[in-house]
Scaffold this motif. Structure first.
Motif, PDB file in Angstrom:
ATOM      1  N   HIS A 277       2.016   0.679  -2.421  1.00 47.46           N
ATOM      2  CA  HIS A 277       1.836   0.675  -0.962  1.00 47.46           C
ATOM      3  C   HIS A 277       0.519   1.366  -0.641  1.00 47.46           C
ATOM      4  O   HIS A 277       0.321   2.535  -0.979  1.00 47.46           O
ATOM      5  CB  HIS A 277       2.986   1.397  -0.267  1.00 47.46           C
ATOM      6  CG  HIS A 277       2.732   1.636   1.191  1.00 47.46           C
ATOM      7  ND1 HIS A 277       2.761   0.636   2.137  1.00 47.46           N
ATOM      8  CD2 HIS A 277       2.414   2.784   1.873  1.00 47.46           C
ATOM      9  CE1 HIS A 277       2.476   1.140   3.330  1.00 47.46           C
ATOM     10  NE2 HIS A 277       2.265   2.438   3.198  1.00 47.46           N
ATOM     11  N   PHE A 278      -0.391   0.629   0.003  1.00 48.42           N
ATOM     12  CA  PHE A 278      -1.659   1.179   0.445  1.00 48.42           C
ATOM     13  C   PHE A 278      -1.576   1.383   1.965  1.00 48.42           C
ATOM     14  O   PHE A 278      -1.129   0.495   2.692  1.00 48.42           O
ATOM     15  CB  PHE A 278      -2.819   0.235   0.114  1.00 48.42           C
ATOM     16  CG  PHE A 278      -3.027   0.022  -1.367  1.00 48.42           C
ATOM     17  CD1 PHE A 278      -3.819   0.884  -2.108  1.00 48.42           C
ATOM     18  CD2 PHE A 278      -2.413  -1.040  -2.027  1.00 48.42           C
ATOM     19  CE1 PHE A 278      -4.022   0.682  -3.467  1.00 48.42           C
ATOM     20  CE2 PHE A 278      -2.604  -1.252  -3.381  1.00 48.42           C
ATOM     21  CZ  PHE A 278      -3.407  -0.379  -4.106  1.00 48.42           C
ATOM     22  N   GLY A 279      -1.980   2.508   2.419  1.00 47.74           N
ATOM     23  CA  GLY A 279      -1.939   2.762   3.861  1.00 47.74           C
ATOM     24  C   GLY A 279      -1.305   4.098   4.161  1.00 47.74           C
ATOM     25  O   GLY A 279      -1.244   4.993   3.306  1.00 47.74           O
ATOM     26  N   PRO A 280      -0.791   4.258   5.391  1.00 45.73           N
ATOM     27  CA  PRO A 280      -0.175   5.538   5.774  1.00 45.73           C
ATOM     28  C   PRO A 280       0.965   5.908   4.821  1.00 45.73           C
ATOM     29  O   PRO A 280       1.703   5.041   4.343  1.00 45.73           O
ATOM     30  CB  PRO A 280       0.351   5.268   7.184  1.00 45.73           C
ATOM     31  CG  PRO A 280      -0.481   4.126   7.692  1.00 45.73           C
ATOM     32  CD  PRO A 280      -0.786   3.289   6.490  1.00 45.73           C
ATOM     33  N   GLN A 327      -5.584 -12.536   0.043  1.00 51.17           N
ATOM     34  CA  GLN A 327      -5.594 -11.084   0.133  1.00 51.17           C
ATOM     35  C   GLN A 327      -6.585 -10.495  -0.861  1.00 51.17           C
ATOM     36  O   GLN A 327      -6.530 -10.762  -2.053  1.00 51.17           O
ATOM     37  CB  GLN A 327      -4.188 -10.533  -0.157  1.00 51.17           C
ATOM     38  CG  GLN A 327      -4.101  -9.024  -0.089  1.00 51.17           C
ATOM     39  CD  GLN A 327      -2.679  -8.545  -0.351  1.00 51.17           C
ATOM     40  OE1 GLN A 327      -1.733  -9.297  -0.222  1.00 51.17           O
ATOM     41  NE2 GLN A 327      -2.552  -7.283  -0.713  1.00 51.17           N
ATOM     42  N   PRO A 330      -7.434  -4.042  -3.184  1.00 55.05           N
ATOM     43  CA  PRO A 330      -8.091  -2.799  -2.788  1.00 55.05           C
ATOM     44  C   PRO A 330      -9.149  -2.396  -3.812  1.00 55.05           C
ATOM     45  O   PRO A 330      -9.098  -2.787  -4.974  1.00 55.05           O
ATOM     46  CB  PRO A 330      -6.935  -1.785  -2.748  1.00 55.05           C
ATOM     47  CG  PRO A 330      -5.705  -2.621  -2.633  1.00 55.05           C
ATOM     48  CD  PRO A 330      -6.001  -3.883  -3.365  1.00 55.05           C
ATOM     49  N   ALA A 334      -8.925   3.813  -3.885  1.00 52.97           N
ATOM     50  CA  ALA A 334      -7.935   3.718  -2.812  1.00 52.97           C
ATOM     51  C   ALA A 334      -6.688   4.515  -3.169  1.00 52.97           C
ATOM     52  O   ALA A 334      -6.226   4.485  -4.306  1.00 52.97           O
ATOM     53  CB  ALA A 334      -7.584   2.257  -2.558  1.00 52.97           C
ATOM     54  N   ARG A 335      -6.153   5.206  -2.191  1.00 54.81           N
ATOM     55  CA  ARG A 335      -4.927   5.963  -2.394  1.00 54.81           C
ATOM     56  C   ARG A 335      -3.719   5.045  -2.180  1.00 54.81           C
ATOM     57  O   ARG A 335      -3.741   4.139  -1.337  1.00 54.81           O
ATOM     58  CB  ARG A 335      -4.862   7.132  -1.424  1.00 54.81           C
ATOM     59  CG  ARG A 335      -6.020   8.130  -1.553  1.00 54.81           C
ATOM     60  CD  ARG A 335      -5.856   8.979  -2.786  1.00 54.81           C
ATOM     61  NE  ARG A 335      -4.678   9.838  -2.683  1.00 54.81           N
ATOM     62  CZ  ARG A 335      -4.199  10.583  -3.674  1.00 54.81           C
ATOM     63  NH1 ARG A 335      -4.786  10.529  -4.868  1.00 54.81           N
ATOM     64  NH2 ARG A 335      -3.140  11.340  -3.508  1.00 54.81           N
ATOM     65  N   ALA A 336      -2.673   5.291  -2.946  1.00 51.81           N
ATOM     66  CA  ALA A 336      -1.477   4.447  -2.849  1.00 51.81           C
ATOM     67  C   ALA A 336      -0.231   5.256  -3.171  1.00 51.81           C
ATOM     68  O   ALA A 336      -0.305   6.373  -3.704  1.00 51.81           O
ATOM     69  CB  ALA A 336      -1.595   3.266  -3.803  1.00 51.81           C
ATOM     70  N   GLN A 337       0.897   4.678  -2.812  1.00 49.41           N
ATOM     71  CA  GLN A 337       2.195   5.215  -3.219  1.00 49.41           C
ATOM     72  C   GLN A 337       2.916   4.128  -3.999  1.00 49.41           C
ATOM     73  O   GLN A 337       2.864   2.944  -3.639  1.00 49.41           O
ATOM     74  CB  GLN A 337       3.027   5.629  -2.001  1.00 49.41           C
ATOM     75  CG  GLN A 337       2.490   6.865  -1.288  1.00 49.41           C
ATOM     76  CD  GLN A 337       3.301   7.171  -0.045  1.00 49.41           C
ATOM     77  OE1 GLN A 337       3.282   6.412   0.918  1.00 49.41           O
ATOM     78  NE2 GLN A 337       4.029   8.270  -0.075  1.00 49.41           N
TER      79      GLN A 337
END
Length: 354
Positions: A277-280, A327, A330, A334-337
């Motif tokens: 998951h990329f984003g908040p 798509q 990234p 990039a930070r991700a979870q």
């Protein structure tokens, strides 16, 4: 078949008539030794070897009803192809007429009719493979043993060899054991796959079971390509282990037999089972954050995108996702979870080594 061997643990492998099984190992030398023990080139430790219900311990190689295809045992260089195929038949005192008919039949089966009078040095790598296969089938063995048979073949020739075996083996209804170090060869061979590690078969099953329910870390990592995350078991509830990883994050997986709370473990999860998951930042129902990671590399592998992440403890974790043309992947940094369902990971007691 049961083979108790010196350098191997008691190796029991049951095969039905006409079945195909691939035995996958990391070492070609280990497979060569196993091949020599099965065929009688080496003397096993005390025990019983059985083939088709018959004890074969005391039988010499030429009386074991085993056909061997191996690059270690080439064609006789001074005989043409037809004579090479006839050699094992003449050694069994089969008359000339029967021998000639059998040779012609084998040449037709392996599509080598036009090469009958050529010497081995005049054969291509693919023709040599088919010639070795024909020679192994000549005495109509009870077991066909294929020891790293595709060595030296280019990708196109390998595909044609797979096609030939896929046609011949069911038609002949011959029990076949493939010894290989290549996972893709084992998968293409069809049927069950046995994983050899530390001198024993740690699991034998169909490919789906090996991928989804590995019984040993060697199967999960070596065969399934799973990520292996060291951690410590916090608790086990309904066969689901909650594991604290080295960076302090927690993750879950199915508890394998022998796993106990508070014990060190190895949490194995396949790259295609992990969702990035990329984003908040997201938070779980329990208020805990998911596994934090930083993207290091993105590679397009054709049928999937390979993402390599770095975790907080400095270790890497690989994720694979289907390619989506609309798509853009990234960029590194990039930070991700990362997350996965508990049922898609397996927690094993920490092995001494992989």
């Amino acid at each position: 078949m049961t083979f108790p061997f010196l350098a191997f643990a008691s190796l029991a492998l049951e095969m039905s008539r006409g079945e195909r099984v691939a035995l996958l190992a990391e070492s070609a030398a280990e497979l060569a030794r196993l091949s020599d023990l099965i065929t009688g080139q080496l003397v096993p430790s005390p025990g019983t070897q059985r083939l088709a219900g018959t004890e074969i311990d005391a039988l010499p190689p030429w009386r074991r009803a085993i056909g061997l295809v191996s690059p270690r045992f080439p064609l006789l260089h001074h005989l043409d192809l037809a004579a090479n195929l006839a050699f094992p038949l003449r050694a069994r005192s089969i008359d000339r007429a029967t021998c000639a008919a059998r040779v012609n039949h084998l040449l037709a089966l392996t599509r080598l009719d036009s090469a009958a009078r050529r010497l081995p040095r005049a054969l291509s790598a693919e023709e040599t493979f088919r010639a070795l296969l024909a020679r192994a089938l000549a005495p109509e063995p009870s077991l066909l043993l294929l020891e790293t048979p595709f060595d030296g073949l280019d990708p196109a020739a390998r595909r044609r060899a797979d096609s030939l075996l896929g046609t011949l083996l069911p038609a002949l209804n011959i029990t076949t054991l493939l010894l290989t170090t290549e996972r893709e060869d084992a998968l293409r061979f069809g049927g069950r796959i046995a994983i050899l590690a530390d001198g024993r078969v740690v699991q034998i099953a169909d490919p789906a079971t090996l991928f989804d329910r590995p019984a040993h870390p060697r199967v999960a990592v070596g065969f399934g390509g799973a990520n292996a995350l060291p951690g410590q078991v916090q608790d086990i509830v309904d066969d689901i282990a909650r594991v604290r990883l080295r960076d302090g994050a927690e993750a879950e997986g199915i508890a394998s037999p022998g796993l106990t709370p508070d014990a060190p473990c190895l949490l194995c999860v396949r790259p295609d089972r992990i969702a990035p998951h990329f984003g908040p930042a997201l938070v779980t129902e329990d208020g805990e954050h998911l596994l934090a990671a930083t993207l290091q590399e993105t590679l397009h592998m054709g049928d999937h995108i390979r993402l390599r992440f770095r975790l907080a403890d400095g270790s890497d974790l690989v994720v694979s996702r289907p390619p989506l043309q609309s798509q853009r992947p990234p960029r590194p940094g990039a930070r991700a979870q990362l997350a996965w369902p508990a049922a898609q990971a397996v927690a094993f007691p920490m092995p001494r080594e992989l």
